[in-house]
Design an enzyme around this catalytic site. Structure first.
Site, mmCIF file in Angstrom:
data_model
loop_
_atom_site.group_PDB
_atom_site.id
_atom_site.type_symbol
_atom_site.label_atom_id
_atom_site.label_comp_id
_atom_site.label_asym_id
_atom_site.label_seq_id
_atom_site.Cartn_x
_atom_site.Cartn_y
_atom_site.Cartn_z
ATOM 1 N NE ARG A 60 -3.813 2.016 2.531
ATOM 2 C CZ ARG A 60 -3.803 2.690 3.672
ATOM 3 N NH1 ARG A 60 -3.021 2.299 4.667
ATOM 4 N NH2 ARG A 60 -4.559 3.755 3.844
ATOM 5 C CG HIS A 64 -1.308 5.316 -0.530
ATOM 6 N ND1 HIS A 64 -1.976 5.803 0.572
ATOM 7 C CD2 HIS A 64 -2.174 4.444 -1.114
ATOM 8 C CE1 HIS A 64 -3.179 5.261 0.640
ATOM 9 N NE2 HIS A 64 -3.316 4.418 -0.360
ATOM 10 C CG ASP A 65 6.378 6.914 -3.326
ATOM 11 O OD1 ASP A 65 6.423 8.125 -3.012
ATOM 12 O OD2 ASP A 65 7.290 6.350 -3.936
ATOM 13 N N GLY A 70 4.783 10.354 -8.655
ATOM 14 C CA GLY A 70 5.531 9.267 -9.224
ATOM 15 C C GLY A 70 6.222 8.505 -8.111
ATOM 16 C CG ASP A 72 8.678 11.208 -5.500
ATOM 17 O OD1 ASP A 72 7.853 10.534 -4.839
ATOM 18 O OD2 ASP A 72 8.641 12.443 -5.561
ATOM 19 C CD GLU A 86 3.644 12.183 -0.726
ATOM 20 O OE1 GLU A 86 3.576 10.942 -0.776
ATOM 21 O OE2 GLU A 86 4.290 12.856 -1.546
ATOM 22 C CG ASN A 92 -0.421 8.037 3.189
ATOM 23 O OD1 ASN A 92 -0.853 7.124 2.497
ATOM 24 N ND2 ASN A 92 0.055 9.155 2.671
ATOM 25 N N PRO A 159 -6.901 7.786 -5.064
ATOM 26 C CG PRO A 159 -6.645 6.081 -6.612
ATOM 27 C CD PRO A 159 -5.855 6.970 -5.701
ATOM 28 C CG HIS A 189 -8.126 -3.484 -2.113
ATOM 29 N ND1 HIS A 189 -9.122 -2.764 -2.735
ATOM 30 C CD2 HIS A 189 -7.150 -2.588 -1.806
ATOM 31 C CE1 HIS A 189 -8.768 -1.492 -2.799
ATOM 32 N NE2 HIS A 189 -7.574 -1.359 -2.242
ATOM 33 C CB THR A 190 -6.001 -10.389 -2.128
ATOM 34 O OG1 THR A 190 -6.233 -11.706 -1.620
ATOM 35 C CG2 THR A 190 -4.516 -10.237 -2.406
ATOM 36 C CG ASP A 242 -9.016 -12.247 1.199
ATOM 37 O OD1 ASP A 242 -8.382 -12.873 2.065
ATOM 38 O OD2 ASP A 242 -8.536 -11.975 0.087
ATOM 39 C CG ASP A 249 -5.953 -15.758 -1.929
ATOM 40 O OD1 ASP A 249 -6.481 -14.619 -1.944
ATOM 41 O OD2 ASP A 249 -6.082 -16.540 -0.966
#
Length: 317
Positions: A60, A64-65, A70, A72, A86, A92, A159, A189-190, A242, A249
């Protein structure tokens, strides 16, 4: 990830920062630090054995970076003076694995001082996190530089879990990522855990007609209400993404089809024929998901924009 901004202003934001991109290559450190990836893997493996949450947070963190300036390593910079970085922004707030990257950086610096960027170390660590969780291996392009700017205010461009498919598509498209990339990358997100705040809007006062989001399976919504009551909720209450939150998976896609996805943004993948067909494809073939995820991670991690190789990932040189 109002995270939603006009198309023009966002386009200008990314054209400015990504135009500074550096050429990446698979053998960038072949002569200057050939041991770099092995060193990072060793550190990530050791830390993941101590804390099973590490792989999810590293993956994650990398996402987010890359989605701001980009890839960085701006997410690793500490707040200073009047500037809030950030890492200290609300999106975060649950990231807790910065010490892993610090440890990997120190280990690399001991062998190859001043050579390997924090951005590359984070990209290696994200890949290693997936591999250690049973996911695919990919050859990470190398040669990123570290950025000098990190602003909490810019995390509004990430997002958001409440995004619909149009908003998601716009967000990914502005970074040169396709619908195929969108569906594949949300498969991350698994891994991990989601706090109640990210899906409370789906189980209470959803809209003027429904208290609960009608796209949620009723029995699943009821169980979420038990975990996330409106009153007297535990500070860090939430649920694993999950039933196998430490295994990379394709269970996440099967849950989407079963109307058991936690985030509205994940369920929105069923609202267009293209994205829905990809969800079905990945739900029925782990191999297809792993291949697509690897390709999309290479594409996303090739967004660059830094200027230096930091000696310390938390501060500019």
């Amino acid at each position: 990830m109002a995270y939603f901004v006009p198309l023009l202003s966002t386009f200008l934001f990314f054209s400015i920062y990504y135009s500074q991109s550096n050429a990446l290559s698979s053998n960038y450190y072949a002569k200057t630090c050939p041991q770099a990836e092995d060193i990072v893997m060793k550190v990530v493996k050791e830390e993941a054995q101590k804390d099973r949450r590490v792989p999810a947070t590293l993956l994650r963190m990398h996402f987010h970076d890359c989605f701001l300036r980009g890839c960085d390593a701006s997410i690793l910079l500490s707040s200073k003076g009047k500037n809030t970085a950030e890492k200290d922004a609300p999106p975060n707030g649950s990231l807790h694995g910065f010490y892993v990257i610090d440890g990997a950086k120190r280990a690399v610096e001991a062998i190859c001082p001043g050579v390997v960027s924090c951005a590359d170390i984070l990209a290696f660590a994200a890949r290693d996190a997936v591999v250690l969780s049973g996911g695919p291996y990919w050859n990470v392009p190398k040669g990123r530089k570290d950025g000098r700017i990190s602003r909490a205010s810019e995390t509004t461009l990430l997002p958001k879990p409440t995004f619909n498919i149009s908003q998601l598509q716009q967000s990914f498209r502005q970074r040169g990522l396709s619908l195929d990339d969108l569906v594949a990358l949300l498969g991350a997100h698994t891994l991990g855990f989601t706090h109640c705040s990210s899906f409370m809007n789906r189980i209470y006062n959803f809209n003027s007609t429904h208290d609960i989001d009608p796209t949620l399976r009723p029995s699943f919504a009821a169980s979420l209400k038990g975990i996330c009551p409106l009153k007297n909720r535990a500070k860090n209450a939430g649920i694993s993404n999950d039933p196998s939150p430490t295994t990379f998976d394709n269970t996440h896609y099967r849950l989407i089809l079963q109307k058991k996805s936690l985030l509205f943004s994940d369920h929105s993948l069923l609202t267009t024929p293209k994205t829905k067909s990809l969800v079905y494809k990945f739900a029925t073939s782990k191999a297809a998901f792993h291949k697509a995820f690897s390709n999309s991670m290479i594409k996303m991690s090739s967004l660059t924009g830094g200027q230096e190789v930091r000696k310390d990932c938390r501060v500019v040189n």
